[in-house]
Design a protein around this motif. Structure first.
Motif, PDB file in Angstrom:
ATOM      1  N   GLY A  65       0.694  -1.189   0.165  1.00 54.11           N
ATOM      2  CA  GLY A  65      -0.043  -0.301  -0.074  1.00 54.11           C
ATOM      3  C   GLY A  65       0.789   1.389   0.182  1.00 54.11           C
ATOM      4  N   CYS A  66       1.964   1.035   0.659  1.00 48.13           N
ATOM      5  CA  CYS A  66       2.935   2.367   0.650  1.00 48.13           C
ATOM      6  C   CYS A  66       4.104   2.065  -0.392  1.00 48.13           C
ATOM      7  CB  CYS A  66       3.578   2.481   2.081  1.00 48.13           C
ATOM      8  SG  CYS A  66       2.364   2.768   3.283  1.00 48.13           S
ATOM      9  N   ILE A  67       4.493   0.877  -0.311  1.00 45.78           N
ATOM     10  CA  ILE A  67       5.661   0.751  -1.249  1.00 45.78           C
ATOM     11  C   ILE A  67       5.318  -0.571  -2.076  1.00 45.78           C
ATOM     12  CG2 ILE A  67       8.025  -0.239  -1.257  1.00 45.78           C
ATOM     13  CD1 ILE A  67       8.141   1.295   1.564  1.00 45.78           C
ATOM     14  N   LEU A 240       9.426  18.871   1.225  1.00 43.64           N
ATOM     15  CA  LEU A 240      10.438  18.174   0.922  1.00 43.64           C
ATOM     16  C   LEU A 240       9.380  16.689   0.961  1.00 43.64           C
ATOM     17  CD1 LEU A 240      12.922  17.585  -0.264  1.00 43.64           C
ATOM     18  CD2 LEU A 240      13.679  17.035   2.139  1.00 43.64           C
ATOM     19  N   ASN A 241       8.827  16.274   2.157  1.00 41.82           N
ATOM     20  CA  ASN A 241       8.063  15.224   2.192  1.00 41.82           C
ATOM     21  C   ASN A 241       6.950  14.916   0.754  1.00 41.82           C
ATOM     22  OD1 ASN A 241       7.601  12.584   3.603  1.00 41.82           O
ATOM     23  ND2 ASN A 241       5.614  13.635   3.997  1.00 41.82           N
ATOM     24  N   MET A 244       9.008  14.318  -2.278  1.00 42.17           N
ATOM     25  CA  MET A 244       9.866  13.260  -2.605  1.00 42.17           C
ATOM     26  C   MET A 244       8.817  11.921  -2.426  1.00 42.17           C
ATOM     27  SD  MET A 244      12.775  11.688  -2.425  1.00 42.17           S
ATOM     28  CE  MET A 244      14.034  12.799  -1.810  1.00 42.17           C
ATOM     29  N   THR A 245       7.726  12.114  -1.537  1.00 44.19           N
ATOM     30  CA  THR A 245       6.907  10.957  -1.761  1.00 44.19           C
ATOM     31  C   THR A 245       6.191  10.736  -3.104  1.00 44.19           C
ATOM     32  OG1 THR A 245       6.247  11.275   0.662  1.00 44.19           O
ATOM     33  CG2 THR A 245       4.443  10.022  -0.697  1.00 44.19           C
ATOM     34  N   LEU A 248       8.863   9.371  -5.597  1.00 42.20           N
ATOM     35  CA  LEU A 248       9.233   7.936  -5.513  1.00 42.20           C
ATOM     36  C   LEU A 248       7.788   6.942  -5.910  1.00 42.20           C
ATOM     37  CD1 LEU A 248      11.005   7.614  -2.301  1.00 42.20           C
ATOM     38  CD2 LEU A 248      11.801   7.908  -4.408  1.00 42.20           C
ATOM     39  N   GLU A 249       6.714   7.750  -5.760  1.00 49.64           N
ATOM     40  CA  GLU A 249       5.448   7.007  -6.111  1.00 49.64           C
ATOM     41  C   GLU A 249       5.309   7.094  -7.605  1.00 49.64           C
ATOM     42  OE1 GLU A 249       2.122   8.652  -3.984  1.00 49.64           O
ATOM     43  OE2 GLU A 249       2.452   7.574  -2.395  1.00 49.64           O
ATOM     44  N   PHE A 280      12.877   4.250   1.028  1.00 47.12           N
ATOM     45  CA  PHE A 280      13.568   5.321   1.458  1.00 47.12           C
ATOM     46  C   PHE A 280      13.916   5.211   2.857  1.00 47.12           C
ATOM     47  CE2 PHE A 280      14.212  10.076   1.104  1.00 47.12           C
ATOM     48  CZ  PHE A 280      14.290  10.406   2.452  1.00 47.12           C
TER      49      PHE A 280
END
Lengths: 319, 87
Positions: A65-67, A240-241, A244-245, A248-249, A280
């Motif tokens: 779900g996240c990665i 930044l979060n 970056m999120t 990466l997604e 990460f």
């Protein structure tokens, strides 16, 4: 009772490059370490008095779900069993097949809690056949194995002209700005160069040729290349979060590795991070020294990086 | 998902091994089926901050989530998660 984490070396390289030669050297050299090995080609490795385990590369897709990532399920099982004999070895080497993508092996060490607790990735060591690599240079396997490497042994250098070696080295550095390259014959190398490298230690987040950092974008011939960002100022952590999120997604599959040091707004500690695809890993580091110029430095290795608008989108995170 | 939030305390490895054994027993898995446990920060709305994800490596991978830290996961929680549909 041994309680420290076991360092792990991932050994990769195209067919015939010299992986098994290096592996046998590691097993026979008097370096004071007891080495356990997980191999895919059981018969070629010297096995006297050594822990050598056969493996079949079983790759599974994990999406929690996240990665979303791929992992080597067989390693999770094998390592779980191996750690029952923890007192019998100090270091683990995992040899991949010649056509392997290193990413699933690396990612395995970041997703499973049992493995994270007991083992630390030390380095990805790639053996490159200087004489024959150009014939396969454009293959995904060679590009990935160079891109993911922390250490490259450019092997069989006795069979190649110096100008060609220099050219190969430049091509590899354009792809991977972070890698340490050694020229070898028969993979003869000091063991300190391949074992105990600590390439995944966050305290060593960014050791890079200063000449590469901050230069205008280099031309690149290969589909895999490196880009760096150097910016003064402080980052807003929320912005930044978010950046970056989303990065990466959206682009995780094309970001092979990244490393960086950040100057965070209202923080005296540097923030260091590294990543492999969508995974990460970051943590606060030491304090900035009073004499240091606080700045943000990052390196990305991957495909289509120029389409990600990295520089401008990072600058938008600065306060 | 907050990438920069400090990682919560790592769960004790012995407890992770117990969770894997419970999964093996409850699903009657053979020794050749790998099981992975990940403790993650949950990014869904109205979700507790930490969740434990069980990945059973069949093809395709079967995923089960428990909205607790790994250290708080007990046998009953694993049984309840496995009896619900895999995600």
């Amino acid at each position: 009772m041994v309680s420290s984490a076991v360092p792990v070396t991932v050994l990769t390289g195209y067919l015939g490059a010299g992986k098994t030669t290096l592996l046998n050297q590691i097993l026979t050299h008097e370096h004071g370490k007891k080495v356990a090995v997980i191999v895919n080609e059981f018969g070629e490795v010297g096995i006297d008095n050594q822990l050598v385990i056969d493996a079949d590369e079983e790759i599974f897709e994990m999406n929690n779900g996240c990665i979303c990532c791929t992992v080597r399920g067989d390693l999770i099982r094998i390592i779980g069993n191996l750690m029952r004999r923890r007192d019998q070895f100090d270091h683990l080497v995992i040899e991949t097949t010649g056509l392997a993508d290193p990413a699933p092996v690396i990612q395995t060490f970041f997703v499973d809690e049992e493995i994270q607790a007991q083992l630390d990735l030390d380095a990805v060591v790639t053996v490159v056949d200087a004489q024959h690599v150009e014939a396969h240079w454009d293959s995904e396997e060679v590009q990935e194995q160079i891109a993911f490497a922390d250490v490259i042994l450019l092997n069989k250098t006795d069979l190649v002209e110096p100008d060609k070696l220099k050219e190969l080295e430049q091509k590899m550095r354009a792809m991977n700005a972070l890698v340490k390259i050694h020229h070898t014959q028969h993979c003869e190398i000091g063991m300190d160069s391949v074992l105990g490298v600590k390439a995944f230690d966050l305290k060593r987040a960014l050791e890079i040729d200063p000449e590469f950092l901050g230069e205008d974008a280099h031309e690149h011939d290969d589909s895999v290349y490196s880009r760096s960002i150097v910016e003064a100022g402080a980052v807003n952590l929320d912005k930044l979060n978010t950046w970056m999120t989303n990065l990466l997604e959206t682009h995780g599959p094309n970001i092979f590795r990244m490393k960086g040091i950040l100057n965070v707004e209202n923080e005296d500690q540097r923030f260091v991070f590294q990543g492999v695809h969508m995974i990460f890993d970051g943590a606060p580091d030491r304090n900035w020294k009073p004499t240091e110029t606080r700045k943000n430095e990052m390196v990305f290795i991957g495909r289509d990086l120029d389409e990600m608008n990295l520089q401008d989108s990072f600058k938008a995170c600065l306060v | 998902m907050n990438l920069f939030e400090r990682r919560s305390t790592a769960p004790p490895v012995e407890h992770i091994q117990h969770i894997k054994q419970w999964v093996n027993d409850l699903l009657s898995l053979g020794d050749d089926v790998p099981v992975s446990i990940s403790q993650l920060r949950c990014h869904e709305p109205d979700c507790p901050p930490v969740e434990t994800v069980i990945s059973v490596m069949t093809q395709p991978t079967q995923t089960y989530k428990i909205h607790r830290s790994a250290a708080e996961v007990n046998y009953d929680a694993v049984a309840a998660a496995l009896s619900s549909s895999a995600q």
